[in-house]
Design a protein around this motif. Structure first.
Motif, PDB file in Angstrom:
ATOM      1  N   ASN A  95      50.228  -5.486  42.996  1.00  0.00           N
ATOM      2  CA  ASN A  95      50.745  -6.798  43.358  1.00  0.00           C
ATOM      3  C   ASN A  95      51.918  -6.633  44.324  1.00  0.00           C
ATOM      4  O   ASN A  95      52.608  -5.623  44.308  1.00  0.00           O
TER       5      ASN A  95
ATOM      6  N   TYR B 134      57.356  -1.983  38.715  1.00  0.00           N
ATOM      7  CA  TYR B 134      57.380  -3.442  38.676  1.00  0.00           C
ATOM      8  C   TYR B 134      58.710  -3.953  39.201  1.00  0.00           C
ATOM      9  O   TYR B 134      59.710  -3.232  39.207  1.00  0.00           O
TER      10      TYR B 134
ATOM     11  N   LYS C  29      45.040  -4.694  37.126  1.00  0.00           N
ATOM     12  CA  LYS C  29      45.100  -5.905  37.941  1.00  0.00           C
ATOM     13  C   LYS C  29      43.712  -6.509  38.051  1.00  0.00           C
ATOM     14  O   LYS C  29      42.738  -5.811  38.334  1.00  0.00           O
TER      15      LYS C  29
ATOM     16  N   GLU D  98      60.088  -8.879  36.044  1.00  0.00           N
ATOM     17  CA  GLU D  98      58.702  -9.351  36.128  1.00  0.00           C
ATOM     18  C   GLU D  98      57.821  -8.546  35.168  1.00  0.00           C
ATOM     19  O   GLU D  98      58.181  -7.424  34.781  1.00  0.00           O
ATOM     20  N   THR D  99      56.672  -9.087  34.816  1.00  0.00           N
ATOM     21  CA  THR D  99      55.767  -8.351  33.930  1.00  0.00           C
ATOM     22  C   THR D  99      54.590  -7.730  34.683  1.00  0.00           C
ATOM     23  O   THR D  99      54.065  -6.702  34.272  1.00  0.00           O
ATOM     24  N   ASP D 100      54.141  -8.358  35.754  1.00  0.00           N
ATOM     25  CA  ASP D 100      53.021  -7.776  36.506  1.00  0.00           C
ATOM     26  C   ASP D 100      53.456  -6.482  37.184  1.00  0.00           C
ATOM     27  O   ASP D 100      54.557  -6.386  37.733  1.00  0.00           O
TER      28      ASP D 100
END
Lengths: 140, 140, 140, 140
Positions: A90, A119, D106, A123-125
């Motif tokens: 991400n 990360y 993801k 944030e967690t993602d």
């Protein structure tokens, strides 16, 4: 993965200041199961589009695993990266530090394999995932 | 891999100067089958023991593949690294530039996969090998 | 990569018949710079959609690199895969054999790194690319 | 990773029996955060020295991630492996089933990245670790 720590956080900070003065991030935690590094982000780390550059993430993950390994085998050892695989997951936030949590998958006599979760702070993602191998000198 | 070039060396140099001013290496060749980059090495790239740091090699390989991809799809496209695997092979020389020769293994509509051979200028042994995937916007 | 062959094609075929009777493919070439294997494809290798399964390609690449390594270090050595990265590039043809051309990127004392190009027999596009590391016993 | 399940364990078992009759392992668990597969080991999976072959582990990990992905996106989708990296960590036991626990790193619109931990049933040390990417058709 039961071996105890040979360097704690303070010993690691001192070691890095002496041996890797170019590393400007922070060592947030050195625990038996993982090490956590924090890399503040500034303009030099950004790419067009306001994202953190891939090489910034790679360099941070490499140091984080290095720290996790040294915490187990001590400061005298020379660990050399032999392979390194990163998956970008991400888009990192440009306005937050990047955190790198490194843990060992196997601590062998000559090869140590570990993984890193990266990360944006708070944030967690995940922004990226790394698995890598380091060659270490035989332990006495 | 028969597609022709959409950017030659001069176009690439201009593009990088504008879009990636932080890249200070040289674009030596942009050919139909490969792109060759040259990274002069100075003190900031070295690790204790007089070797070029792993992140320096990773960053160079990433740019080299980016150049190889843009030479095929043109400067408007936004290519994003999705995975990147490097194997470190031989110790780089501290007193020579690092060369990165990037070529594409597959140029798909959405994913482009390529490899990079890294070596010290004037040497034949590889210092590292990279294979990586980039996600590209659909071509019109 | 200048070391000469310690096993030629015929020696390799005999060795595999004894030690790896489960390998049913062919050893087409064993040269100083590469080894080439040929895997005939039948129904058991196919996936829905008429393509060769990923694990078939992985298994073939693993044997091909094993052959390339043994050709250099001889039949007594025990080589163990430590990491293996495959990129799938193009859909293999269901009606053709798969060829695997393996070459070594580095032949170290303890670690050997190699790559494999896989393609459908008679085709030029690659169906997959592999890079992998093998741990070998120290050579005397 | 908050998306709920589109296929539970029973639906997955039925789907695999129809679409992948060649898969002879068991689907032990299909949960929101992971899928767990169990592969009984017999003579055909072993290598000289009494260890489970690398390709057996690769094939199992590939199915395990496939199951984890389908559990999220449903049975109609066609997921194709694009890259796959495995690190072999510890020697698997020849007399125990291999377990593969797959989870997603993801779940993107077109690319899904996941990892798999493989271990001998009843053991805690990992025998292998996989990270891989799958290309999936765009979700409606």
């Amino acid at each position: 993965m039961t071996s105890s720590l040979k360097m704690n956080r303070q010993a690691m900070v001192s070691f890095l200041q002496t041996e890797f003065p170019q590393y400007v991030g922070e060592v947030s935690e050195v625990e038996a199961n993982y090490s956590l590094l924090r890399q503040p982000i500034n303009e030099t780390h950004l790419r067009p589009g306001g994202t953190v550059s891939g090489p910034t993430l790679m360099a941070l993950a490499d140091v984080a695993l290095y720290v996790a390994i040294l915490s187990k085998i001590g400061p005298v050892a020379l660990a050399v990266t032999t392979d390194f695989t990163i998956h970008f997951l991400n888009k990192p936030r440009a306005d937050r530090a990047i955190m790198a949590k490194a843990s060992l998958l196997k601590q062998g006599k000559r090869l140590v394999i570990g993984e890193v979760e990266l990360y944006s702070e708070g944030e967690t993602d995940l922004v990226a995932h790394v698995v890598a191998t380091y060659s270490v000198p035989p332990l006495k």
